[in-house]
Design an enzyme around this catalytic site. Structure first.
Site, mmCIF file in Angstrom:
data_model
loop_
_atom_site.group_PDB
_atom_site.id
_atom_site.type_symbol
_atom_site.label_atom_id
_atom_site.label_comp_id
_atom_site.label_asym_id
_atom_site.label_seq_id
_atom_site.Cartn_x
_atom_site.Cartn_y
_atom_site.Cartn_z
ATOM 1 N N SER A 252 19.405 39.650 53.808
ATOM 2 C CA SER A 252 20.437 39.121 54.707
ATOM 3 C C SER A 252 20.698 40.000 55.924
ATOM 4 O O SER A 252 21.236 39.522 56.917
ATOM 5 C CB SER A 252 21.731 38.894 53.940
ATOM 6 O OG SER A 252 22.197 40.099 53.382
ATOM 7 N N HIS B 136 19.312 32.849 52.273
ATOM 8 C CA HIS B 136 18.730 32.787 53.623
ATOM 9 C C HIS B 136 17.311 32.233 53.642
ATOM 10 O O HIS B 136 16.638 32.301 54.672
ATOM 11 C CB HIS B 136 18.761 34.183 54.251
ATOM 12 C CG HIS B 136 20.148 34.719 54.356
ATOM 13 N ND1 HIS B 136 21.028 34.338 55.336
ATOM 14 C CD2 HIS B 136 20.824 35.571 53.552
ATOM 15 C CE1 HIS B 136 22.185 34.953 55.154
ATOM 16 N NE2 HIS B 136 22.095 35.700 54.079
ATOM 17 N N LYS C 233 25.388 27.890 53.859
ATOM 18 C CA LYS C 233 24.623 28.373 55.016
ATOM 19 C C LYS C 233 23.767 27.235 55.575
ATOM 20 O O LYS C 233 24.250 26.458 56.383
ATOM 21 C CB LYS C 233 23.839 29.613 54.611
ATOM 22 C CG LYS C 233 24.813 30.793 54.494
ATOM 23 C CD LYS C 233 24.245 32.040 53.929
ATOM 24 C CE LYS C 233 25.344 33.115 53.950
ATOM 25 N NZ LYS C 233 25.287 34.032 52.827
HETATM 26 C C1 PLP Z 1 26.195 34.652 51.953
HETATM 27 C C2 PLP Z 1 25.499 35.182 50.784
HETATM 28 C C3 PLP Z 1 26.014 34.999 49.495
HETATM 29 C C4 PLP Z 1 27.388 34.442 49.243
HETATM 30 O O1 PLP Z 1 27.448 33.088 49.508
HETATM 31 P P1 PLP Z 1 28.825 32.364 49.838
HETATM 32 O O2 PLP Z 1 28.549 30.958 49.536
HETATM 33 O O3 PLP Z 1 29.127 32.635 51.275
HETATM 34 O O4 PLP Z 1 29.882 32.956 48.945
HETATM 35 C C5 PLP Z 1 25.246 35.424 48.430
HETATM 36 N N1 PLP Z 1 24.049 36.017 48.619
HETATM 37 C C6 PLP Z 1 23.539 36.230 49.843
HETATM 38 C C7 PLP Z 1 22.205 36.883 49.996
HETATM 39 C C8 PLP Z 1 24.260 35.834 50.973
HETATM 40 O O5 PLP Z 1 23.769 36.071 52.182
#
Ligand code: PLP
Length: 403
Positions: free
Chosen positions: A191, A219, A250
């Site tokens: 990330s 991602h 996301k």
């Molecule tokens: C954003 C993210 C999460 C958490 O996800 P949310 O739905 O925002 O709580 C978990 N793992 C990774 C690698 C992330 O980038």
């Protein structure tokens, strides 16, 4: 500041932070928590009355506001209302939840799937439910905070291997005592750095050492693989991951998290993970939006090609200008600045030229590796990216990041 707890450790911690924020604000270097007033397509936002190019979104396929997804969410509100009467196990399960879980299972080539109210909660719940005292969990050094927290909460022996370093992972696997349960966990796309896990080697090592494999696809969902199904499709290695985790916040423009895998695993999580049993179900609108999003991804494969082409254009442009973008090959593009101060300055220059982009500084990344963490999506047009490249390059020269 007066908390009536003069000078204890908590007061000092808060004061340290308050002073740092105040210093940044006074120097016009604080850009966090800015309210966006309007979202115009996936690539532009309005902030303080100013329209800006968006380079901090994780909506990789530009699906936010998609008419089909909005319509699905609205229909779910009309049908089910806005809440769920509590937890899934008791009165909170709706047909839209089971539909969503079937959709996810199909999309991920898995037997079944379970959803939670966030990706963060998913990692906490799943790792701490499956792993416990005496077990070993091996986690990449650059894994997301929610994975780290899940590992700590589990009470298992927690070992971090060097980032994407398979020799180090193997070494640590060899150190686990005979007959002890072990799990390897990594982001599929990291990330902060945007690079891809050495998946073939991780899979091989997990087989060799009889370890469970969990992949966080926050991602990579919608980004990797010809049809956006993620890391297994990217390497054409289906059925390699035991615990296929991802988020619905996301690429999928909703909220929530999921795990897909074998039927028995999912049923176990449904009856043993506390974030599922003791926390309310996803709201109907969000479940329906997520469900429709997976279908849109399959119907509009051009989005996957476009986010990857945009990522390439952005990375090549920055590298050509002399920036260090680490090992990224995806839509997450770190623009290394060096010190925190330089990262704040580059952010300021970009924001003044209508680029909505944000810095990541220590302690989120190691000292000296402060950066802009820029992203592009399928919603950007090549000429928008060209403009962004021009702004970043000029500012980078003025600040002395590139020569
Ligand atoms: C954003 C993210 C999460 C958490 O996800 P949310 O739905 O925002 O709580 C978990 N793992 C990774 C690698 C992330 O980038």
């Amino acid at each position: 500041m007066d908390f009536h707890h003069t000078d204890d450790a908590v007061t000092r911690r808060i004061k340290f932070f308050t002073d740092r924020e105040k210093m940044l604000r006074e120097n016009d270097l604080y850009f966090y928590n800015q309210p966006v007033e309007e979202i115009k397509g996936g690539s532009r936002v309005v902030v303080k009355g100013r329209e800006m190019g968006m380079y901090a979104s994780y909506g990789y396929l530009g699906l936010l506001g998609h008419p089909r997804i909005n319509a699905a969410a609205k229909a779910a509100v009309d049908k089910f209302g806005t809440g769920t009467n509590g937890v899934r196990t008791l009165a909170g399960s709706l047909t839209i939840h089971t539909e969503l879980e079937e959709t996810i299972a199909g999309f991920k080539h898995a037997e079944a799937a379970i959803t939670y109210s966030s990706g963060y909660a998913t990692n906490l719940a799943v790792i701490s439910t499956l792993m416990g005292r005496g077990d070993y969990v091996l986690s990449d050094k650059l894994n997301h905070a929610s994975i780290v927290d899940g590992c700590l909460m589990s009470g298992a022996e927690f070992r971090r291997f060097r980032h994407n370093d398979m020799a180090d992972l193997e070494h640590r696997l060899q150190q686990v005592p005979e007959g002890v349960a072990k799990m390897v966990i990594a982001d599929a796309v990291f990330s902060m750095d945007g690079d891809v896990i050495d998946f073939p080697r991780v899979v091989e090592l997990c087989k060799k050492y009889n370890a469970w494999l969990m992949m966080d696809e926050a991602h990579s969902l919608g980004v990797l693989g010809k049809t956006g199904r993620g890391i297994e499709e990217h390497f054409d290695m289906w059925d390699s991951v035991d615990i296929k985790m991802g988020t619905l916040s996301k690429t999928i423009p909703s909220v929530g998290g999921y795990v897909a895998g074998k039927k028995e695993l999912i049923q176990y999580l449904r009856h043993a993970s506390r974030a599922y049993i003791f926390s309310a179900a996803l709201p109907p609108a969000q479940a329906a939006a997520a469900n429709e999003s997976f279908k849109v991804i399959l119907d509009e494969p051009w989005r996957i090609e476009k986010v990857n082409a945009n990522g390439q254009q952005f990375i090549n442009g920055l590298k050509g200008a002399g920036f260090d973008t680490l090992l990224t090959t995806t839509a997450i593009v770190p623009v290394l600045c060096g010190s925190d101060e330089r990262a704040f300055k580059l952010t300021q220059a970009c924001q003044h030229k209508d680029l909505f982009v944000l810095p990541v500084v220590s302690p989120a990344v190691p000292e000296g590796l402060a950066r802009l963490r820029a992203t592009v999506t399928a919603a950007h047009e090549p000429k928008e990216i060209e403009y962004a490249l021009g702004v970043i390059e000029q500012a980078g020269r003025e600040i002395g990041i590139i020569s």
